[in-house]
Design an enzyme around this catalytic site. Structure first.
Site, PDB file in Angstrom:
ATOM      1  CE1 TYR A 144       2.974 -46.713 -33.069  1.00  0.00           C
ATOM      2  CE2 TYR A 144       2.644 -47.420 -30.804  1.00  0.00           C
ATOM      3  CZ  TYR A 144       2.551 -46.449 -31.784  1.00  0.00           C
ATOM      4  OH  TYR A 144       2.027 -45.206 -31.482  1.00  0.00           O
ATOM      5  CG  ASP A 239      -0.451 -52.076 -38.836  1.00  0.00           C
ATOM      6  OD1 ASP A 239      -0.321 -51.688 -37.649  1.00  0.00           O
ATOM      7  OD2 ASP A 239      -0.340 -51.315 -39.826  1.00  0.00           O
ATOM      8  CE  LYS A 267       4.643 -45.408 -40.283  1.00  0.00           C
ATOM      9  NZ  LYS A 267       5.016 -44.319 -39.367  1.00  0.00           N
TER      10      LYS A 267
HETATM   11  P1  KE4 Z   1       0.213 -43.255 -36.719  1.00  0.00           P
HETATM   12  O1  KE4 Z   1      -0.986 -43.169 -35.804  1.00  0.00           O
HETATM   13  O2  KE4 Z   1       1.499 -42.849 -36.025  1.00  0.00           O
HETATM   14  O3  KE4 Z   1       0.015 -42.542 -38.036  1.00  0.00           O
HETATM   15  O4  KE4 Z   1       0.387 -44.799 -37.132  1.00  0.00           O
HETATM   16  C1  KE4 Z   1       0.449 -45.783 -36.135  1.00  0.00           C
HETATM   17  C2  KE4 Z   1       1.137 -47.010 -36.700  1.00  0.00           C
HETATM   18  C3  KE4 Z   1       0.376 -48.120 -37.003  1.00  0.00           C
HETATM   19  N1  KE4 Z   1       0.939 -49.237 -37.516  1.00  0.00           N
HETATM   20  C4  KE4 Z   1       2.271 -49.296 -37.754  1.00  0.00           C
HETATM   21  C5  KE4 Z   1       2.868 -50.553 -38.319  1.00  0.00           C
HETATM   22  C6  KE4 Z   1       3.106 -48.182 -37.465  1.00  0.00           C
HETATM   23  O5  KE4 Z   1       4.434 -48.256 -37.686  1.00  0.00           O
HETATM   24  C7  KE4 Z   1       2.529 -47.012 -36.927  1.00  0.00           C
HETATM   25  C8  KE4 Z   1       3.356 -45.789 -36.558  1.00  0.00           C
HETATM   26  N2  KE4 Z   1       4.763 -45.912 -36.713  1.00  0.00           N
HETATM   27  C9  KE4 Z   1       5.563 -45.062 -35.854  1.00  0.00           C
HETATM   28  C10 KE4 Z   1       7.027 -45.297 -36.211  1.00  0.00           C
HETATM   29  N3  KE4 Z   1       7.444 -46.628 -35.990  1.00  0.00           N
HETATM   30  C11 KE4 Z   1       5.202 -43.631 -35.966  1.00  0.00           C
HETATM   31  C12 KE4 Z   1       6.244 -42.686 -35.430  1.00  0.00           C
HETATM   32  C13 KE4 Z   1       5.792 -41.995 -34.167  1.00  0.00           C
HETATM   33  O6  KE4 Z   1       5.133 -42.655 -33.316  1.00  0.00           O
HETATM   34  O7  KE4 Z   1       6.109 -40.782 -34.037  1.00  0.00           O
END
Ligand code: KE4
Length: 425
Positions: A144, A239, A267
């Site tokens: 993701y 990523d 994060k």
């Molecule tokens: P954000 O747009 O949510 O800040 O980041 C996207 C993203 C990009 N790359 C990786 C590897 C990620 O894990 C994420 C976001 N992670 C999720 C949890 N697995 C965010 C939690 C959510 O969607 O509420």
């Protein structure tokens, strides 16, 4: 456990916010639970609006490697916000955090800050296409990379549960240039490059995927990705939104000693504030506006308060022994946890301070493996742990995280609860 105030808060929230949440996974639909409404978090403890306390292993999806509300980070934030919260004009903290990132991620010769991991990845992809003048992007099933249209293809995390391989509302044309392959399947990658290598702008990968649950790269897989992208002059994008500053102070690329062309971070780098970053070789980053033709922008990008939280977090993480101590604690925990699940039909995938308990007797090396786990049983496990005041990440397709704040006592209690997990719960 009295959850009445959370239930009332949820009933009110759904009147104004879709699903009552601002990010789908928080709705706890996949674990058949009603969302918690949190009033306060400190260290490893969450306190909900009913006064219930929980030991947190989700840590806002991996943000709080120091634990929630770290005093030194709070002090830095208070000082920063007293000078104003945003200028929309450059500030020195932006350069300071960029220097910290460059120190520990030397592949990131230049860094651009944004406000979310989605923005970081979306921008890195656009830059890769602008630099290579190619269109195709390769990702991996179950990884993701945020919710930009062109990446919602066979994605993990909150999309994993959606039927079909993409979100509704994404025209086929928007994903026509995105190819998703099985993670850990280097033959599929080599086959695709033989057929289309000259059209591939970049391969993007979570070096240790955490959005299908934690899945480890098979020995040599990442090295092969580096070799084949170099051979075909495609870019390799790591990523590291989750693994950055998690697996080591230099993320997965330090741990695996692989130099990607571009990296995305999120994060931990924001210390709990909306901040993420992308960066890489100066030659590639030179294409970004205002120097070059690849446009990318953001009102609150490099926000000085978020920068101060990130700087303070990295100052603490860079102290000698921080990761060694965290990993020593984690290793002991995983040894005991492995013993506790030995005969329970549960698999533990872990690395560093990152882990997932998969409810299956089989090994999990790919998204297909992860999707064969017993999600209903995972849901019962989530609710069993919640009833015992432990908050684990509320999906089989997510990771759990340890922090510097987790105590031996909390970890031993976690192991004991797992060992006593009653199948009838
Ligand atoms: P954000 O747009 O949510 O800040 O980041 C996207 C993203 C990009 N790359 C990786 C590897 C990620 O894990 C994420 C976001 N992670 C999720 C949890 N697995 C965010 C939690 C959510 O969607 O509420």
């Amino acid at each position: 456990m009295n959850r009445n105030n959370s239930l009332k808060a949820y009933a009110e929230a759904v009147r104004y916010i879709p699903g009552g949440v601002n990010s789908p996974v928080r709705a706890l639909r996949s674990v058949n639970a009603s969302p918690l409404f949190i009033q306060k978090a400190r260290g490893t403890t969450l306190k909900d609006v009913d006064g219930n306390r929980f030991t947190d292993f989700c840590l806002s999806w991996g943000v709080f490697i120091l634990g929630h509300s770290h005093p030194a980070v709070n002090k830095a934030i208070r000082k920063a916000v007293s000078n104003g919260s945003s200028y929309g004009i450059p500030s020195v903290p932006e350069t300071k955090l960029a220097r910290w990132v460059n120190r520990y991620f030397p592949s990131m010769e230049k860094v651009r800050f944004v406000s979310s991991g989605t923005e970081a990845v979306m921008s890195a992809i656009r830059l890769a296409r602008g630099y290579t003048k190619r269109n195709l992007i390769v990702k991996f099933d179950g990884c993701y990379h945020g919710h930009a249209d062109h990446l919602l293809v066979s994605a993990g995390s909150g999309v994993a549960g959606l039927s079909g391989s993409s979100s509704a509302g994404v025209p086929d044309a928007f994903t026509a240039y995105t190819i998703s392959l099985p993670f850990n399947d280097i033959d599929a990658v080599e086959q695709l490059f033989r057929e289309k290598g000259g059209d591939i702008a970049a391969v993007i990968v979570e070096p240790v995927p955490a959005n299908m649950g934690v899945v480890l790269p098979k020995p040599g897989f990442l090295e092969q990705l580096r070799k084949i992208t170099t051979q075909y002059q495609s870019l390799l994008i790591f990523d590291e939104v989750i693994t950055g500053f998690r697996l080591s102070i230099g993320g997965a690329q330090k741990q695996f000693n692989i130099t990607p062309d571009l990296t995305t971070l999120g994060k931990i780098i924001g210390g709990g504030f909306p901040a993420a970053a992308f960066g890489g070789k100066s030659e590639i980053m030179a294409l970004l506006a205002p120097d070059g033709p690849v446009y990318q922008a953001g009102t609150l990008s490099g926000n000085p308060v978020a920068m101060s939280a990130g700087i303070e977090t990295l100052k603490i993480l860079s102290q000698p022994g921080y990761y060694e101590n965290l990993e020593k604690k984690a290793a002991a925990f995983f040894t005991e946890l492995s013993e506790a699940i030995a005969d329970k039909g549960i698999r533990l995938n872990h690395t560093g301070s990152l882990f997932t308990l998969f409810f299956t007797t089989e090994e999990v090396h790919s998204f297909a493996d992860a999707k064969r786990t017993d999600q209903e049983r995972f849901g019962r496990f989530f609710n069993y742990m919640l009833a015992n005041h432990f908050y684990v990440s509320p999906s089989q397709f997510e990771a759990n995280f340890l922090s510097g704040a987790h105590s031996e006592k909390e970890l031993k209690r976690f192991v004991k609860l797992v060992k006593n997990f009653p199948e009838t719960f």
